[in-house]
Structures are given as C-alpha cells and as structure tokens.
Design an enzyme around this catalytic site. Structure first.
Site, mmCIF file in Angstrom:
data_model
loop_
_atom_site.group_PDB
_atom_site.id
_atom_site.type_symbol
_atom_site.label_atom_id
_atom_site.label_comp_id
_atom_site.label_asym_id
_atom_site.label_seq_id
_atom_site.Cartn_x
_atom_site.Cartn_y
_atom_site.Cartn_z
ATOM 1 C CB SER A 172 -0.952 0.016 1.201
ATOM 2 O OG SER A 172 -2.035 -0.850 0.982
ATOM 3 C CE LYS B 255 -4.456 2.074 -0.628
ATOM 4 N NZ LYS B 255 -3.850 0.800 -0.226
ATOM 5 C CB SER C 183 -4.330 1.812 3.894
ATOM 6 O OG SER C 183 -3.530 1.331 2.845
ATOM 7 C CE LYS D 142 -1.520 4.136 2.525
ATOM 8 N NZ LYS D 142 -1.504 3.053 3.545
#
Length: 396
Positions: free
Chosen positions: A65, A68, A125, A236
């Site tokens: 993820s 992202k 997320s 993140k």
C-alpha cells in the site's frame, strides 16, 4: 453487523498489540550489530534530499500500500491544476467496491468528497477509495497507472513500476525500492505539505450514505507511529504476503523533517521499531543551517536600457544539513554577481550566485535572479528621457 464487528475487532487487535515502549524504541543496534532488522531502508532529510542512513536501498521489492503515495501525488497534482476540488463528489464504481484487502467499505454508487477520499486513502489505506479516485481522475484505473509510471520517471524513480493504484496486486511487475519510496514521499510532503494535515489524523469518522441508509465508519490510522513517536505526522504503511511489512514515516522536530522508509520487514513490530530507530538516529545527529536570504543585493548595470540597471533577488533560501557536528559559525557567504548585462533582461534570468563555504569547502549555492523585465531602449526612449531630465532640471 458481522462485518462491522470483525472490523472493530481487527482495529482493537492492532491498537493494543503495539505498545508505546516498542514504538518509542531507543536507537540501538540489533543483535547482528546493525541499526535495524529489516533488509531494505532509507533515512532521508526532506528539504535537502540528503540520505542520512541506507541499507540495500536499491533492491526492487513489492511496495504493497505504499503504492498509494504516488496515487496521492497524482490527486494533489490535479488539485493544484484546478481540474479537481476538495468538495467535488466522487462516485464509487462496482470495480472500486470490489477491491479486497484494506478498505473503507464504499458501496457501488456511493458519493464521497475528494477530501474524504484522501482521508480514506492516507489514514485507513482504503483500496476502494484509491481506485474510485483513479477512475474519477483518469477515467479508468489502467490509464491512471500509466500516469503514475510517467510521474515516477519524472522523479528519477529508476527502479519502480506500478501495475495498480493501491498495491493490492501480486504481480512481480509491480515493484519499487526503499530509495524510490523516499523520493516520492519527499515529493508529496514538500510539494503538497497539506497531505500532512490528513496523514497525521489518528481517528476520524466518515459517513456512508447509500440506498441502505446512513451509517458512520471510523477511520483509524494504520501508521501507529503517529501516536507513538514524538513528532510523527504520517505518512503511509503497507503489507501483503509478498511485500511483508513496509512503512514510510515522516517526523518533524526543531525545523528538521525526516523520512524513514522501511521495506520488507518480517513483522509489523519490526517495521515500526526500525523506522523509529532511524528517526532517532537522524534527530540525534542532524543540524540544519538556514539562510533566509532577506538581505538587499546591489543592482546590476544593464547596457542599452533606459533605467541603466536591474534589481536582483535570491531565488530562495539556502539550507545545509550537517551530520558531523560542525560549527555553523564558520560558514562564509560569497556573492558573485555579473558586472553588467545587455538589455533586454527577463524577470527570473540568472544574475549571479550566492555561494556558501564551510572551512574553505563549498557546501552549496543559491541562484540570484533579476526581479523584473528590463526592455531594450530605442531612439524615442532616449528623446523622452532627455525631455524628462530637462524638465526636472528647469523646475529645480
């Protein structure tokens, strides 16, 4: 009801399994004598891009993820261009709803604002929110991914290729490196610092409004350093069976912003412990010298112009990151300006440089540029100026 209960239990399990003592780990070597356990990592200072610590930073690995981050860059690119606005409504497609993994359970046809979608992406997320935004911006996820790869090339991310916009894919052709993650993290937080207002949210409710009715959903930050590490403001996390556990963590202290990237950690505890250890190393060793460059500069002579000279200004402040404990008292600034130029002169053209030296060694420079345009004079300009000078002389 069963799904809501499962989500709640999942959040509570993660929340209570990470103690403040773990996240606030001291900067200590592992049993092998290394600073961190994870195989790939980078610690970067954000304003200068200086790499303070690295460990196998250029090996291609699955980002999960953390993908992202590039999705968020493209979202903010559109916001900056004015083709997208925070209050715009985004409709969730069947494809976006079908995303598995980490999600915020958007329903097909559900509308949420761009700002809410950003929170869903960076805080919780949400794979579904990422795909919905990709489709809204580019028409399809595949077209959006093309733009992601183009943006990555523009940032010099030479060891990166994206196959989707959320990192859920298990394709071996979806990869990046710790160094490239640091590069795109730096681009996001320095060009669009507004993202840190969202990535630092710990918990926040959003409202689902669908054909089934209205219900609240709590977004909980997947980056536990936000609450467990002093100064952390995001950014993140990521995890899949292939990528294992990753994080790009941003923290600020005393005017210094650090990006701590950990890739392929064996578990979530190591991910956060390693990121904290690198941040401790950085804050313990870094000092930032900043010259705001507010002093006045002498004008440059401009031949064949009416005014005869042009005002100059610094292109911006100067910053130097020291990791060796050097004294900034010995920094010397040398101004090097052109003696004269010939009109026309354009605003922003280079007029010289301000060079900085520490113990006789050059540590950097800042361009000096012209403040305004200076047009080339003609015959009539000289006549007009002569008349004006004569009138001034007569009146005195």
């Amino acid at each position: 009801m069963a799904r809501k209960l499962a989500v709640l239990l999942s959040i509570l399990t993660i929340f209570f399994s990470i103690s403040p003592a773990l996240v606030l780990a001291e900067t200590a070597e592992t049993e092998s004598g290394e600073l961190i356990t994870a195989p790939h990592a980078v610690l970067m200072e954000a304003s200068t891009g200086t790499i303070i610590y690295e460990k196998d930073k250029d090996t291609q690995v699955s980002p999960a993820s953390i993908t992202k981050i590039m999705t968020l860059i493209l979202i903010f690119d559109e916001l900056e261009k004015g083709t997208l606005h925070m209050e715009d409504e985004v409709v969730t497609s069947a494809h976006a709803k079908s995303m598995g993994g980490s999600q915020v359970f958007l329903e097909e046809g559900e509308k949420q604002t761009v700002e809410t979608m950003i929170k869903c992406i960076v805080v919780a997320s949400g794979n579904d929110a990422s795909v919905a935004m990709a489709e809204h911006i580019a028409g399809s996820e595949s077209e959006f991914v093309k733009r992601m790869n183009e943006r990555a090339k523009g940032l010099g991310m030479e060891n990166t290729n994206f196959e989707d916009c959320c990192g859920l894919t298990e394709s071996s052709n979806h990869y990046t490196t710790a160094n490239d993650v640091a590069l795109m993290s730096r681009e996001l937080i320095t060009k669009y610092p507004k993202i840190l207002d969202y990535s630092s949210i710990w918990m926040e409710d959003i409202t689902h409004v669908t054909a089934q009715g209205t219900k609240e959903f709590c977004l909980t930050n997947t980056n536990k350093l936000v609450r467990g590490y002093d100064g952390c403001v995001g950014l993140k996390t990521g995890s899949t069976s292939i990528a294992k556990y990753c994080v790009s963590a941003v923290a600020k202290r005393d005017g210094i912003t650090l990006i701590s990237v950990v890739m392929t950690a064996p578990d979530y505890k190591v991910r956060f412990k390693d990121a904290a250890a690198m941040l401790n190393l950085g804050f313990g060793s870094c000092n930032m010298y900043t010259d705001e460059n507010k002093d006045e500069l002498k004008p440059v002579t401009v031949k064949k112009s009416i005014d005869g000279e042009a005002q100059c200004q610094y292109q911006g402040p100067f910053q130097y990151l020291d990791t060796k404990g050097q004294s900034f008292d010995k920094i010397e600034k040398k101004i090097k300006l052109k003696k004269e130029v010939t009109a026309p002169v354009k605003k922003g053209d280079k007029a010289g440089t301000a060079e900085y030296y520490l113990d006789g060694e050059k540590i950097g420079s800042v361009d000096i540029v012209f403040k305004t345009d200076v047009e080339k004079s003609n015959y009539f300009d000289y006549i007009k100026k002569s008349v004006q000078d004569w009138l001034v002389a007569e009146s005195s």
